[in-house]
Write an enzyme that holds these catalytic residues in place. Structure first.
Site, PDB file in Angstrom:
ATOM      1  CG  ASN A   1      27.411  78.238 100.170  1.00  0.00           C
ATOM      2  OD1 ASN A   1      26.824  77.386 100.616  1.00  0.00           O
ATOM      3  ND2 ASN A   1      27.317  79.479 100.721  1.00  0.00           N
ATOM      4  CE1 TYR A   2      27.238  80.425  93.911  1.00  0.00           C
ATOM      5  CE2 TYR A   2      28.170  81.474  95.753  1.00  0.00           C
ATOM      6  CZ  TYR A   2      27.037  81.332  94.928  1.00  0.00           C
ATOM      7  OH  TYR A   2      25.703  81.883  94.943  1.00  0.00           O
TER       8      TYR A   2
END
Length: 563
Positions: free
Chosen positions: A520-521
């Protein structure tokens, strides 16, 4: 051309054609066999079907720590009694008189039996599941057959929640077609509801990307059926997310200079905003939205921090101006950190805490709405989350540069990669509790290492013996034997080194969750470029599902990519 580079649509329009079968509903309840009994106060009691079904939810969880928690027990018993018949309500008044053990054993045995099925029987079950996946797991989106993410509705059960969630143990009700809103294109074949049922509503909204939605009964939040992460729409969205974070790289110096200047502002509101932004930037804190009292767990983010969540130390452990954070963040994960901050930040925090009670807001002039509006003015599309993505990705890139040794073998390079990923997970506070199987798998690994060491010793002795024989004989056969033993020794040394690297990695990783940041990051292009540059196979970093999710990045990245 790759499908994420096809023609762009009008603003806000996400698709022109969307056709699907609707959700696959959880199978109906199968009653317990007659010889499996529920006991109340020591006596068997035949339950009505609805009551029995809810009893099985609790029974299945008997060996889980949830069922030992008072709040879980109370919420469960409360909701269970609401579903009972009047006769049952008269009899069943105390949870501690309920005996679910026989039901629990029935499900444990059933589980064991499923594990013990023959290969053929398991294959048959897999084929049935694949058939459902084929029928319900795909949609047609603008002429492409796209995979759907979660096409099944969640089965009914007991709400678990994370941390000490005040609603744990409450009854998650069965989702019916009457609860479901369908979204598809007007001219498509509209999905048929199950026989005897009808949909809540059918919509034709091409500005959203979900296929079906309903409201779950515990938190009253909307649940959606979405496309699989590997689909074109999701891939595009993912790509845009990282492009916004890369844009921040060009203006971040300006933003930092501004919030540092605002620490001295005459307006209290500006000072608070500037200190909060410093935390979001430096510590990758989440913004923290306002929430309904008592509805959800008491978790906070940066803007909703209270005075009780921080302690100020002018000096601590040889550092100056230390702020000690201790609060529950998203999903009730504890954030505990001691950070040395700039002197003006420290002075401002002293000011913000003056004459306040522990339960008062630290940033009383600030809300996430105010903060995000300010961020939007600084850069189009900027939110607190973009800072997290930016800082995570930049940290990975810098750590990979610092830690990778081009001379290492693949195992050594992977250890460096995981260490770089760990630095990011620590920054983002992605923790996990040590896995239950950790001790056992560590012991297994240690026995492998010990066995390998013995093989190595034996190989060293054999090499010595072969060299002595060559000294005596000096013939080609003896020389070939020496070479053979040398090769074996080298191979064993390499295998031992690899096992040792695995053990180090496992130990360092036991309380850190790498997956969240990886999915996600972290801009996948950083990892793919690193793989290409250092000759590491991409499948060592991303499994099959992840490679599908990041297909857009694999397509476009070469080894020179810079975030």
């Amino acid at each position: 051309c790759p499908r994420w580079e096809e023609e762009k649509m009008a603003d806000g329009v996400k698709w022109k054609q969307l056709e699907h079968r609707g959700p696959y509903f959880a199978p109906l309840y199968e009653p317990l066999p007659d010889d499996v009994q529920f006991y109340y106060d020591g006596k068997p009691l035949k339950l009505s079907l609805a009551t029995e079904e809810i009893a099985t939810f609790y029974a299945k969880m008997l060996d889980h720590e949830y069922t030992t928690k008072e709040i879980f027990q109370n919420n469960f018993f409360n909701d269970w009694r609401k579903e009972m018949t009047p006769q049952e309500q008269k009899i069943i008044k105390h949870l501690d008189k309920c005996d679910f053990r026989e039901i629990h054993k029935y499900f444990v045995d059933k589980n064991e039996a499923r594990k013990a099925l023959s290969k053929e029987e398991k294959q048959k079950l897999k084929e049935e599941a694949d058939k459902i996946q084929e029928e319900y797991g795909y949609c047609i989106l603008d002429g492409h057959r796209e995979k759907i993410g979660n096409f099944k509705t969640e089965p009914p059960g007991l709400f678990r929640g994370r941390g000490d969630h005040p609603k744990m143990g409450m009854l998650k009700k069965r989702i019916m077609p009457e609860d479901v809103v369908i979204n598809c294109s007007k001219d498509s074949k509209i999905p048929e509801p199950p026989a005897g049922h009808k949909w809540k509503e059918v919509r034709f909204d091409n500005t959203v990307t979900w296929l079906a939605s309903w409201t779950e009964n515990i938190q009253n939040s909307l649940k959606y059926i979405m496309l699989n992460p590997s689909s074109k729409l999701k891939g595009e969205k993912d790509w845009q997310k990282y492009e916004v974070a890369r844009k921040l790289k060009d203006v971040v110096h300006k933003i930092r200079a501004q919030y540092q200047a605002d620490w001295k502002s005459k307006e209290m509101k500006k000072r608070q905003r500037a200190v909060a932004l410093y935390f979001i930037d430096k510590l990758a804190l989440r913004a923290g939205n306002e929430k309904e009292e008592g509805e959800t767990a008491d978790t906070v983010g940066c803007c909703s921090l209270r005075v009780e969540h921080i302690k100020l130390h002018p000096k601590l452990d040889g550092q100056e101006h230390v702020v000690e954070f201790d609060f529950l963040g998203k999903d009730s994960i504890r954030y505990y950190n001691k950070v040395s901050v700039e002197k003006p930040v420290f002075k401002n925090l002293q000011l913000f805490m003056k004459n306040k009670d522990p339960g008062d807001d630290l940033f009383d002039r600030l809300t996430t709405v105010i903060l995000n509006k300010h961020l939007q003015n600084l850069m189009n599309g900027l939110t607190a989350k973009v800072f997290r993505t930016y800082n995570a990705s930049i940290t990975l890139q810098e750590q990979l540069k610092a830690l990778t040794n081009p001379e290492d073998n693949v195992a050594g390079k992977l250890l460096s990669y995981n260490r770089a990923n760990r630095a990011v997970a620590i920054l983002c506070n992605h923790q996990r509790s040590t896995p239950k199987t950790f001790e056992k798998s560590m012991q297994n690994l240690q026995s492998k290492i010990d066995a390998k060491k013995q093989q190595l010793e034996k190989a060293q002795q054999e090499l010595k013996k072969a060299e002595d024989e060559f000294e005596d004989a000096k013939d080609a056969k003896a020389e070939a034997n020496v070479q053979k033993k040398k090769k074996l020794l080298e191979r064993l040394k390499e295998q031992l080194a690899k096992l040792n690297v695995q053990a180090t990695d496992k130990e360092e990783n036991k309380q850190i969750a790498l997956g969240t940041s990886k999915l996600n990051y972290l801009d996948p292009r950083i990892s793919i470029a690193w793989c290409k540059k250092f000759g590491v196979p991409i499948e060592k970093i991303y499994n099959k599902t992840q490679r599908e999710k990041f297909a857009w990045a694999i397509d476009m990245t070469d080894e020179d990519f810079e975030f």
